[in-house]
Motif scaffolding. Structure first.
Motif, PDB file in Angstrom:
ATOM      1  N   VAL A 214       0.850  -1.338  -0.070  1.00  0.00           N
ATOM      2  CA  VAL A 214       0.210  -0.003   0.124  1.00  0.00           C
ATOM      3  C   VAL A 214       0.768   1.158   0.108  1.00  0.00           C
ATOM      4  O   VAL A 214       0.712   2.195  -0.749  1.00  0.00           O
ATOM      5  N   ALA A 215       2.001   1.195   0.714  1.00  0.00           N
ATOM      6  CA  ALA A 215       2.732   2.172   0.772  1.00  0.00           C
ATOM      7  C   ALA A 215       3.471   2.523  -0.429  1.00  0.00           C
ATOM      8  O   ALA A 215       3.791   3.841  -0.823  1.00  0.00           O
ATOM      9  N   GLU A 216       3.713   1.643  -1.328  1.00  0.00           N
ATOM     10  CA  GLU A 216       4.343   1.831  -2.436  1.00  0.00           C
ATOM     11  C   GLU A 216       3.314   2.356  -3.554  1.00  0.00           C
ATOM     12  O   GLU A 216       3.869   3.103  -4.157  1.00  0.00           O
ATOM     13  N   ASP A 217       2.076   1.490  -3.226  1.00  0.00           N
ATOM     14  CA  ASP A 217       1.053   2.227  -4.331  1.00  0.00           C
ATOM     15  C   ASP A 217       0.579   3.758  -4.036  1.00  0.00           C
ATOM     16  O   ASP A 217       0.437   4.396  -4.893  1.00  0.00           O
ATOM     17  N   LYS A 218       0.707   4.223  -2.831  1.00  0.00           N
ATOM     18  CA  LYS A 218       0.117   5.588  -2.558  1.00  0.00           C
ATOM     19  C   LYS A 218       1.445   6.354  -2.312  1.00  0.00           C
ATOM     20  O   LYS A 218       1.196   7.687  -2.021  1.00  0.00           O
ATOM     21  N   GLU A 219       2.699   5.644  -2.693  1.00  0.00           N
ATOM     22  CA  GLU A 219       3.765   6.428  -2.863  1.00  0.00           C
ATOM     23  C   GLU A 219       4.340   7.419  -1.662  1.00  0.00           C
ATOM     24  O   GLU A 219       4.696   8.583  -1.657  1.00  0.00           O
ATOM     25  N   PHE A 220       4.299   6.671  -0.415  1.00  0.00           N
ATOM     26  CA  PHE A 220       4.809   7.224   0.753  1.00  0.00           C
ATOM     27  C   PHE A 220       5.981   6.247   1.204  1.00  0.00           C
ATOM     28  O   PHE A 220       6.202   6.364   2.430  1.00  0.00           O
ATOM     29  N   ILE A 221       6.235   5.282   0.758  1.00  0.00           N
ATOM     30  CA  ILE A 221       7.265   4.106   1.241  1.00  0.00           C
ATOM     31  C   ILE A 221       8.338   5.053   1.728  1.00  0.00           C
ATOM     32  O   ILE A 221       9.319   4.493   2.675  1.00  0.00           O
ATOM     33  N   GLU A 222       8.981   6.178   1.123  1.00  0.00           N
ATOM     34  CA  GLU A 222      10.182   6.518   1.415  1.00  0.00           C
ATOM     35  C   GLU A 222      10.100   7.312   2.985  1.00  0.00           C
ATOM     36  O   GLU A 222      11.302   7.519   3.503  1.00  0.00           O
ATOM     37  N   THR A 223       8.949   7.514   3.322  1.00  0.00           N
ATOM     38  CA  THR A 223       9.064   7.987   4.739  1.00  0.00           C
ATOM     39  C   THR A 223       8.803   7.024   5.660  1.00  0.00           C
ATOM     40  O   THR A 223       8.747   7.139   7.021  1.00  0.00           O
ATOM     41  N   ALA A 224       8.912   5.682   5.536  1.00  0.00           N
ATOM     42  CA  ALA A 224       8.843   4.472   6.366  1.00  0.00           C
ATOM     43  C   ALA A 224      10.211   4.545   7.208  1.00  0.00           C
ATOM     44  O   ALA A 224      11.200   4.863   6.783  1.00  0.00           O
ATOM     45  N   GLU A 225      10.218   3.934   8.444  1.00  0.00           N
ATOM     46  CA  GLU A 225      11.213   4.052   9.255  1.00  0.00           C
ATOM     47  C   GLU A 225      11.200   2.349   9.790  1.00  0.00           C
ATOM     48  O   GLU A 225      10.451   1.502   9.883  1.00  0.00           O
ATOM     49  N   ASP A 226      12.653   1.908   9.937  1.00  0.00           N
ATOM     50  CA  ASP A 226      12.961   0.586  10.395  1.00  0.00           C
ATOM     51  C   ASP A 226      12.243   0.344  11.845  1.00  0.00           C
ATOM     52  O   ASP A 226      12.174   1.491  12.739  1.00  0.00           O
ATOM     53  N   SER A 227      11.879  -0.779  12.050  1.00  0.00           N
ATOM     54  CA  SER A 227      11.349  -1.125  13.571  1.00  0.00           C
ATOM     55  C   SER A 227      12.625  -0.972  14.496  1.00  0.00           C
ATOM     56  O   SER A 227      13.725  -1.316  14.086  1.00  0.00           O
ATOM     57  N   PRO A 228      12.364  -0.423  15.482  1.00  0.00           N
ATOM     58  CA  PRO A 228      13.542  -0.308  16.575  1.00  0.00           C
ATOM     59  C   PRO A 228      13.857  -1.537  17.179  1.00  0.00           C
ATOM     60  O   PRO A 228      14.920  -1.680  17.782  1.00  0.00           O
ATOM     61  N   TYR A 229      13.342  -2.642  16.867  1.00  0.00           N
ATOM     62  CA  TYR A 229      13.664  -4.073  17.330  1.00  0.00           C
ATOM     63  C   TYR A 229      13.186  -5.180  16.187  1.00  0.00           C
ATOM     64  O   TYR A 229      12.474  -4.947  15.492  1.00  0.00           O
ATOM     65  N   GLU A 230      14.034  -6.332  16.292  1.00  0.00           N
ATOM     66  CA  GLU A 230      13.705  -7.479  15.405  1.00  0.00           C
ATOM     67  C   GLU A 230      13.856  -8.710  16.205  1.00  0.00           C
ATOM     68  O   GLU A 230      15.001  -8.987  16.372  1.00  0.00           O
ATOM     69  N   ILE A 231      12.724  -9.359  16.471  1.00  0.00           N
ATOM     70  CA  ILE A 231      12.865 -10.625  17.286  1.00  0.00           C
ATOM     71  C   ILE A 231      13.272 -11.643  16.253  1.00  0.00           C
ATOM     72  O   ILE A 231      14.233 -12.427  16.311  1.00  0.00           O
ATOM     73  N   ILE A 232      12.534 -11.725  15.345  1.00  0.00           N
ATOM     74  CA  ILE A 232      12.813 -12.860  14.205  1.00  0.00           C
ATOM     75  C   ILE A 232      12.669 -12.018  12.597  1.00  0.00           C
ATOM     76  O   ILE A 232      11.885 -11.783  12.190  1.00  0.00           O
TER      77      ILE A 232
END
Length: 69
Positions: free
Chosen positions: A1-19
């Motif tokens: 959806v973020a790619e379709d609506k063209e706001f993917i560049e504003t995404a941030e990485d999660s502060p943690y990754e368990i898996i």
């Protein structure tokens, strides 16, 4: 959806990754790694739910005798 609506560049990485990326670290077989990650997720959520239920059960107000449904 973020790619379709063209706001993917504003995404941030999660502060943690368990898996990370739904793969189990240290397993070379991608299919097995994904299955292990799924099983691990189910076990983690189940454990958290069980602990929460236990805490609620132990802290609920006690009723007398036949008031239970």
């Amino acid at each position: 959806v973020a790619e379709d609506k063209e706001f993917i560049e504003t995404a941030e990485d999660s502060p943690y990754e368990i898996i990370p990326d739904y793969t189990f670290p240290g397993v070379d077989n991608e299919d097995l790694s994904t299955v292990l990650a799924g099983i691990s997720g189910v076990v983690i959520v189940g454990a958290i739910t069980a602990v929460g239920a236990f805490v609620l059960w132990k802290t609920r107000p006690r009723t007398s005798g036949t008031d239970r449904a």
